[in-house]
Design a protein around this motif. Sequence first.
Motif, PDB file in Angstrom:
ATOM      1  N   LEU A  71       7.059   3.930   7.004  1.00  0.00           N
ATOM      2  CA  LEU A  71       6.697   5.349   6.986  1.00  0.00           C
ATOM      3  C   LEU A  71       7.844   6.230   6.510  1.00  0.00           C
ATOM      4  O   LEU A  71       7.623   7.221   5.798  1.00  0.00           O
ATOM      5  CB  LEU A  71       6.239   5.784   8.377  1.00  0.00           C
ATOM      6  N   LYS A  72       9.076   5.876   6.872  1.00  0.00           N
ATOM      7  CA  LYS A  72      10.206   6.725   6.501  1.00  0.00           C
ATOM      8  C   LYS A  72      10.594   6.594   5.029  1.00  0.00           C
ATOM      9  O   LYS A  72      11.462   7.330   4.556  1.00  0.00           O
ATOM     10  CB  LYS A  72      11.400   6.444   7.415  1.00  0.00           C
ATOM     11  N   LYS A  73       9.937   5.687   4.315  1.00  0.00           N
ATOM     12  CA  LYS A  73      10.083   5.626   2.860  1.00  0.00           C
ATOM     13  C   LYS A  73       9.093   6.557   2.162  1.00  0.00           C
ATOM     14  O   LYS A  73       9.139   6.729   0.947  1.00  0.00           O
ATOM     15  CB  LYS A  73       9.884   4.192   2.367  1.00  0.00           C
ATOM     16  N   LEU A  74       8.210   7.140   2.966  1.00  0.00           N
ATOM     17  CA  LEU A  74       7.177   8.034   2.448  1.00  0.00           C
ATOM     18  C   LEU A  74       7.280   9.451   2.990  1.00  0.00           C
ATOM     19  O   LEU A  74       6.873  10.406   2.324  1.00  0.00           O
ATOM     20  CB  LEU A  74       5.787   7.490   2.816  1.00  0.00           C
ATOM     21  N   VAL A  75       7.792   9.583   4.222  1.00  0.00           N
ATOM     22  CA  VAL A  75       7.717  10.840   4.959  1.00  0.00           C
ATOM     23  C   VAL A  75       9.113  11.323   5.321  1.00  0.00           C
ATOM     24  O   VAL A  75       9.906  10.572   5.881  1.00  0.00           O
ATOM     25  CB  VAL A  75       6.893  10.667   6.261  1.00  0.00           C
ATOM     26  N   LEU A  76       9.396  12.583   5.016  1.00  0.00           N
ATOM     27  CA  LEU A  76      10.644  13.185   5.449  1.00  0.00           C
ATOM     28  C   LEU A  76      10.509  13.631   6.910  1.00  0.00           C
ATOM     29  O   LEU A  76       9.397  13.768   7.419  1.00  0.00           O
ATOM     30  CB  LEU A  76      10.988  14.371   4.555  1.00  0.00           C
ATOM     31  N   PRO A  77      11.636  13.869   7.595  1.00  0.00           N
ATOM     32  CA  PRO A  77      11.565  14.175   9.033  1.00  0.00           C
ATOM     33  C   PRO A  77      10.725  15.387   9.398  1.00  0.00           C
ATOM     34  O   PRO A  77      10.252  15.498  10.518  1.00  0.00           O
ATOM     35  CB  PRO A  77      13.037  14.383   9.412  1.00  0.00           C
TER      36      PRO A  77
ATOM     37  N   LEU B   4      18.796  10.675  -9.692  1.00  0.00           N
ATOM     38  CA  LEU B   4      17.773   9.713  -9.274  1.00  0.00           C
ATOM     39  C   LEU B   4      16.983  10.202  -8.068  1.00  0.00           C
ATOM     40  O   LEU B   4      15.812   9.855  -7.910  1.00  0.00           O
ATOM     41  CB  LEU B   4      18.425   8.361  -8.945  1.00  0.00           C
ATOM     42  N   GLY B   5      17.615  10.993  -7.203  1.00  0.00           N
ATOM     43  CA  GLY B   5      16.909  11.508  -6.034  1.00  0.00           C
ATOM     44  C   GLY B   5      17.312  10.799  -4.758  1.00  0.00           C
ATOM     45  O   GLY B   5      18.451  10.348  -4.606  1.00  0.00           O
ATOM     46  N   LEU B   6      16.373  10.678  -3.818  1.00  0.00           N
ATOM     47  CA  LEU B   6      16.631  10.037  -2.530  1.00  0.00           C
ATOM     48  C   LEU B   6      16.361   8.543  -2.653  1.00  0.00           C
ATOM     49  O   LEU B   6      15.211   8.107  -2.744  1.00  0.00           O
ATOM     50  CB  LEU B   6      15.748  10.654  -1.440  1.00  0.00           C
ATOM     51  N   LEU B   7      17.411   7.747  -2.631  1.00  0.00           N
ATOM     52  CA  LEU B   7      17.294   6.316  -2.891  1.00  0.00           C
ATOM     53  C   LEU B   7      16.558   5.575  -1.784  1.00  0.00           C
ATOM     54  O   LEU B   7      16.100   4.444  -1.998  1.00  0.00           O
ATOM     55  CB  LEU B   7      18.697   5.709  -3.058  1.00  0.00           C
ATOM     56  N   ASN B   8      16.419   6.188  -0.624  1.00  0.00           N
ATOM     57  CA  ASN B   8      15.741   5.536   0.502  1.00  0.00           C
ATOM     58  C   ASN B   8      14.232   5.802   0.513  1.00  0.00           C
ATOM     59  O   ASN B   8      13.525   5.324   1.396  1.00  0.00           O
ATOM     60  CB  ASN B   8      16.336   6.020   1.826  1.00  0.00           C
ATOM     61  N   MET B   9      13.734   6.552  -0.456  1.00  0.00           N
ATOM     62  CA  MET B   9      12.312   6.887  -0.523  1.00  0.00           C
ATOM     63  C   MET B   9      11.656   6.145  -1.685  1.00  0.00           C
ATOM     64  O   MET B   9      12.252   5.965  -2.757  1.00  0.00           O
ATOM     65  CB  MET B   9      12.126   8.389  -0.719  1.00  0.00           C
ATOM     66  N   PHE B  10      10.394   5.715  -1.472  1.00  0.00           N
ATOM     67  CA  PHE B  10       9.674   5.022  -2.539  1.00  0.00           C
ATOM     68  C   PHE B  10       9.697   5.842  -3.832  1.00  0.00           C
ATOM     69  O   PHE B  10      10.015   5.333  -4.902  1.00  0.00           O
ATOM     70  CB  PHE B  10       8.214   4.795  -2.131  1.00  0.00           C
ATOM     71  N   ASN B  11       9.307   7.103  -3.749  1.00  0.00           N
ATOM     72  CA  ASN B  11       9.320   7.980  -4.921  1.00  0.00           C
ATOM     73  C   ASN B  11      10.588   8.817  -4.890  1.00  0.00           C
ATOM     74  O   ASN B  11      10.575  10.012  -4.608  1.00  0.00           O
ATOM     75  CB  ASN B  11       8.077   8.874  -4.941  1.00  0.00           C
ATOM     76  N   SER B  12      11.698   8.173  -5.208  1.00  0.00           N
ATOM     77  CA  SER B  12      13.016   8.808  -5.074  1.00  0.00           C
ATOM     78  C   SER B  12      13.079  10.144  -5.797  1.00  0.00           C
ATOM     79  O   SER B  12      13.555  11.149  -5.263  1.00  0.00           O
ATOM     80  CB  SER B  12      14.100   7.872  -5.623  1.00  0.00           C
ATOM     81  N   GLY B  13      12.623  10.152  -7.043  1.00  0.00           N
ATOM     82  CA  GLY B  13      12.737  11.349  -7.871  1.00  0.00           C
ATOM     83  C   GLY B  13      11.868  12.500  -7.421  1.00  0.00           C
ATOM     84  O   GLY B  13      12.049  13.631  -7.889  1.00  0.00           O
ATOM     85  N   GLY B  14      10.933  12.252  -6.532  1.00  0.00           N
ATOM     86  CA  GLY B  14      10.092  13.329  -6.033  1.00  0.00           C
ATOM     87  C   GLY B  14      10.849  14.349  -5.218  1.00  0.00           C
ATOM     88  O   GLY B  14      10.336  15.442  -4.948  1.00  0.00           O
TER      89      GLY B  14
ATOM     90  N   HIS C 102       0.823  -1.209   0.000  1.00  0.00           N
ATOM     91  CA  HIS C 102       0.000   0.000   0.000  1.00  0.00           C
ATOM     92  C   HIS C 102       0.857   1.259   0.000  1.00  0.00           C
ATOM     93  O   HIS C 102       0.559   2.230  -0.713  1.00  0.00           O
ATOM     94  CB  HIS C 102      -0.925   0.012   1.218  1.00  0.00           C
ATOM     95  N   GLY C 103       1.919   1.264   0.792  1.00  0.00           N
ATOM     96  CA  GLY C 103       2.760   2.442   0.868  1.00  0.00           C
ATOM     97  C   GLY C 103       3.395   2.785  -0.466  1.00  0.00           C
ATOM     98  O   GLY C 103       3.443   3.963  -0.867  1.00  0.00           O
ATOM     99  N   ALA C 104       3.873   1.782  -1.179  1.00  0.00           N
ATOM    100  CA  ALA C 104       4.467   2.016  -2.492  1.00  0.00           C
ATOM    101  C   ALA C 104       3.452   2.611  -3.450  1.00  0.00           C
ATOM    102  O   ALA C 104       3.760   3.520  -4.234  1.00  0.00           O
ATOM    103  CB  ALA C 104       5.028   0.710  -3.047  1.00  0.00           C
ATOM    104  N   ALA C 105       2.226   2.113  -3.394  1.00  0.00           N
ATOM    105  CA  ALA C 105       1.176   2.639  -4.271  1.00  0.00           C
ATOM    106  C   ALA C 105       0.861   4.089  -3.927  1.00  0.00           C
ATOM    107  O   ALA C 105       0.704   4.934  -4.824  1.00  0.00           O
ATOM    108  CB  ALA C 105      -0.079   1.781  -4.159  1.00  0.00           C
ATOM    109  N   ARG C 106       0.769   4.408  -2.634  1.00  0.00           N
ATOM    110  CA  ARG C 106       0.454   5.787  -2.253  1.00  0.00           C
ATOM    111  C   ARG C 106       1.538   6.744  -2.729  1.00  0.00           C
ATOM    112  O   ARG C 106       1.255   7.895  -3.082  1.00  0.00           O
ATOM    113  CB  ARG C 106       0.305   5.908  -0.734  1.00  0.00           C
TER     114      ARG C 106
END
Length: 767
Positions: A528-534, A680-690, A503-507
């Motif tokens: 959560l930390k793959k979706l949300v910055l600090p 590529l962006g932040l490699l630790n986030m699902f949507n890295s390029g965001g 679900h998190g990857a889809a969101r």
Amino acid sequence: MSVVAAVSSTHPSATADGSPPQMATTRLERGSLLVGGRELLSQCPPEATLRAGVADAAPGAAFLGARAAAPSSRHVFSLGTIPKGWRWLSLFKLKIWWMAPKTGADTAGVPAETQMLLLEKTGNGVEDTVYALMLPVLDGDFRASLQGSPENELQFCFESGDPDVQTMDAVDAVFVNSGDNPFKLMKESIKILSKIKGTFSHIESKETPANLDWFGWCTWDAFYKAVNPVGIEEGLQSLREGGAPPRFLIIDDGWQQIVNEFKEVDGALLEETVFAERLVDLKENDKFRGEACKNLGDLVKKIKETHGVKYVYAWHALLGYWGGVCTSSDVMEKYNPKLVYPVQSPGDVANLRDVAMDSLEKYGVGIIDPEKIYEFYNDQHSYLSSVGVDGVKVDVQNVMETLGHGFGGRVALTRKYQHALEESIARNFKGNNLICCMSHSSDHIYSALKSAVARASEDFMPREPTLQTLHIANVAFNSLLLGEIFIPDWDMFQSKHETAEFHGAARALSGGGVYVSDKPGVHDFNVLKKLVLPDGSILRARYAGRPTRDCLFNDPVMDGKSLLKIWNLNNLSAAVGVFNCQGAGNWTWLVEEISHVPTAVNITGHLSPSDVESLEEITGDEWNGETAVYAFNSCSLSRLQKHQSLELSLVTMTCEIYTISPIQSFLHQVYGGAVRFAPLGLLNMFNSGGALDSITGTVDSSATTVQIKCRGPGRFGAYSSARPALCRVDAHEVEFSHSDDGLLAFDLSDGPSHSSVRNIEILYTAS
């Protein structure tokens, strides 16, 4: 005799978005409907009509209609038969509240209450493929929907919802358009329709609520109706302390003053009446007036000051509560309420009946006088605004289509309520802060002038294991239509759940808000930390996430062979999520009496940069088609030309997200060549390029410097054809790694402000 009409243009004008038009013609002649030179419908009856030439920018756009022998409030007209060679995707109302997708090829299989029918006919090559779009719309006080018949006819139902509102003529009932790109076709068609009808707006002209860029928490699955101030504070605190602070809160159902006027009615159990409970006051109930907080305003003030919440939304139903308002309430008397009994149309019960709607049909709804509805909304919203609430989630919206009797019909009543709601939102809240929910009827969709956010599917149901994969497929397909009018809300999920990664990857790819409904203290911060910055912000993609073109006419849930691919764009890169939704559940309309036994299915598929539509939006004119493709879970980097592909295999309920970044060339005078580079962006986030904002390059006699603005913190990654001499973040040199496959990586530390944009410099020299 059929009405004969032809549309063509020798001097095409631009489409609504400024791009060249998709040339096509639409003709109804000798019993055939022709689009782009292909027969879309055969055996069209004499009563079928075509009004062509409706948009200069789209020569193929037209309206289908029909004429009946006598006036009625409900007609069913035949349009003909879909010839062999076409396959279709239907978005239809599975329940009164929600749409779902279905694919097929036979006309009889088109489900009742179809609100979008996208068709594809392939030719000798990809370039010869034609897409046709049929959108049953609102025509005056009538609403159209498509359906197949046992006689293999495509029909449209045309109804007002009020026996006193009748007509013989359906003139602009079904919009038809065609083209060679299904996504451009959808966008163009919705823009044309919005201009012709004037009752709704395309998403590009609407104000985007600011809360969508921040992580949120909703109280529903955490507490259901038992929501209370103590629990709310505990949930906010546990998320904040774990490093995923919610900046957006929805206080869902459970805060209002309601009454259940039924005890034992004809022997019925009290549970049957729960959906018929009614609103008695505009203010909060006793749970929010006590020791934990003096009142709702006290709670809102406290959670904003203590927990850093920026936006608080409160839930209410379109009619106040599920069962409307209590007609005997002193507070409600000023709105002239009366008890009415909903009448479901044949379409409402043609697929799946809904227990809530059946309850309302039996026990009635306290409806507010349409002439008083703005006053009601204004009173409710002005109170909420006065206590610090920033917006509302408005639920149970489609109930309006069952209440049209005596009010001028379903379309007129829905529009009256919807526009009053939007005006009250504009007056009382900043930033268009409204989430529309249970609102998938075209009555609502085509009456949304200002509403910018709408739920995309049935609820996330944490206790229903067979519905998890259906949810992902449902939201993605529904976003094809909804995403042109709203920012689709893919609903909350729970981070500590067996499907949380799925679900998190889809969101992350949805293009909409990201929020959970965790119970206090029950969280998985690795997800959560793959979706949300600090700082509580999220990396939201540019558009509504939608299935890739090669998935549109496949069944990603039940055909046993198809993966679901969802694409989106960011500022500098694209993302494609690949999901295996097979084996874990069945579409509910097929299994009313079948118990599903989940099975694990391993499926192999392909991923290509060409899966991303509109990739040219983020590439320069000199791009040669080469991309860097980074897989989130496997941490692998590949280089692919646009039409090349890589193979992948996924088992049921697993996924992979690919960041696809066009490779750019930066000249290097010392090398006498060029550095090939792709952020590529932040490699630790699902949507890295965001996380990426911008990229520039400078060249002088001593060095080539690539400059990037990127949000952080996190692990920054890029493809680099050469090893740089040094890397700097905010003017400070940092350690980096550069592997044989070209992956350049280094850390963006927290810094003074967690998610401020970081200035990255990557220098290449001769040494």
